[in-house]
Design a protein around this motif. Sequence first.
Motif, PDB file in Angstrom:
ATOM      1  N   ILE A  72       1.247  -0.986  -0.600  1.00  0.00           N
ATOM      2  CA  ILE A  72       0.180   0.252   0.547  1.00  0.00           C
ATOM      3  C   ILE A  72       0.695   0.969   0.156  1.00  0.00           C
ATOM      4  N   GLU A  73       1.675   1.065   1.043  1.00  0.00           N
ATOM      5  CA  GLU A  73       3.097   2.248   0.915  1.00  0.00           C
ATOM      6  C   GLU A  73       3.340   2.648  -0.592  1.00  0.00           C
ATOM      7  N   THR A  74       3.832   1.376  -0.925  1.00  0.00           N
ATOM      8  CA  THR A  74       4.495   1.785  -2.248  1.00  0.00           C
ATOM      9  C   THR A  74       3.592   2.673  -3.826  1.00  0.00           C
ATOM     10  N   ASN A  75       2.935   0.986  -3.451  1.00  0.00           N
ATOM     11  CA  ASN A  75       1.496   1.930  -4.157  1.00  0.00           C
ATOM     12  C   ASN A  75       0.424   4.146  -4.347  1.00  0.00           C
ATOM     13  N   ASP A  76       1.198   4.086  -2.714  1.00  0.00           N
ATOM     14  CA  ASP A  76       0.896   5.182  -2.612  1.00  0.00           C
ATOM     15  C   ASP A  76       2.298   6.345  -3.752  1.00  0.00           C
ATOM     16  N   SER A  77       3.276   5.692  -3.125  1.00  0.00           N
ATOM     17  CA  SER A  77       4.010   6.112  -3.600  1.00  0.00           C
ATOM     18  C   SER A  77       4.450   6.112  -5.017  1.00  0.00           C
ATOM     19  N   LEU A  78       4.266   5.598  -5.631  1.00  0.00           N
ATOM     20  CA  LEU A  78       3.808   5.481  -7.012  1.00  0.00           C
ATOM     21  C   LEU A  78       2.922   6.327  -7.259  1.00  0.00           C
ATOM     22  N   GLN A  79       1.956   6.458  -6.832  1.00  0.00           N
ATOM     23  CA  GLN A  79       0.829   7.040  -7.060  1.00  0.00           C
ATOM     24  C   GLN A  79       0.865   8.587  -7.387  1.00  0.00           C
ATOM     25  N   ARG A  80       1.863   9.326  -6.163  1.00  0.00           N
ATOM     26  CA  ARG A  80       1.640  10.959  -5.861  1.00  0.00           C
ATOM     27  C   ARG A  80       2.928  10.423  -6.770  1.00  0.00           C
ATOM     28  N   GLU A  81       3.375   9.812  -7.264  1.00  0.00           N
ATOM     29  CA  GLU A  81       4.717  10.079  -7.999  1.00  0.00           C
ATOM     30  C   GLU A  81       4.178   9.912  -9.664  1.00  0.00           C
ATOM     31  N   ASN A  82       3.248   9.373  -9.865  1.00  0.00           N
ATOM     32  CA  ASN A  82       2.765   9.297 -10.652  1.00  0.00           C
ATOM     33  C   ASN A  82       1.891  10.834 -11.212  1.00  0.00           C
TER      34      ASN A  82
END
Length: 134
Positions: A88-98
């Motif tokens: 979830i943390e990785t997904n959130d981080s990637l979503q923010r980066e995106n």
Amino acid sequence: TSLEEQLENESKEKQALSKTTRRAERKMKELALQVEDERRQSDQYKDQMEKANSRMKALKRQIDQNYDEMSAVNATKRKLQRDLDEQIETNDSLQRENNTLKQRQRRGYGDRTSTVSRKTTRNPSPEEESDDDI
């Protein structure tokens, strides 16, 4: 007569003693049977107690095994929860980066003047490429 009376008295005493002896022997036999019954009953209670103790020990072992299994399941659950949290943390981080990249891309297009037309680039198909290369 006194000898006859004495003999008769002794005979009555002997009969009374015999009767008392028979009663005492009968009572003794009854008590012996009662003691034997109580001994058998005691043995049965001991057997039942041993069976109950064995069952209790088996149940305690089963409880211990269930506790061990539960501990292993909980450990697996905690590991899976950590993995899920990391994902979830990785997904959130990637979503923010995106989102950041999208915003940068939009700003990049927004900086251009309106007179400059945007060309859409398309990739030529393999047939078109081969015609141009010849």
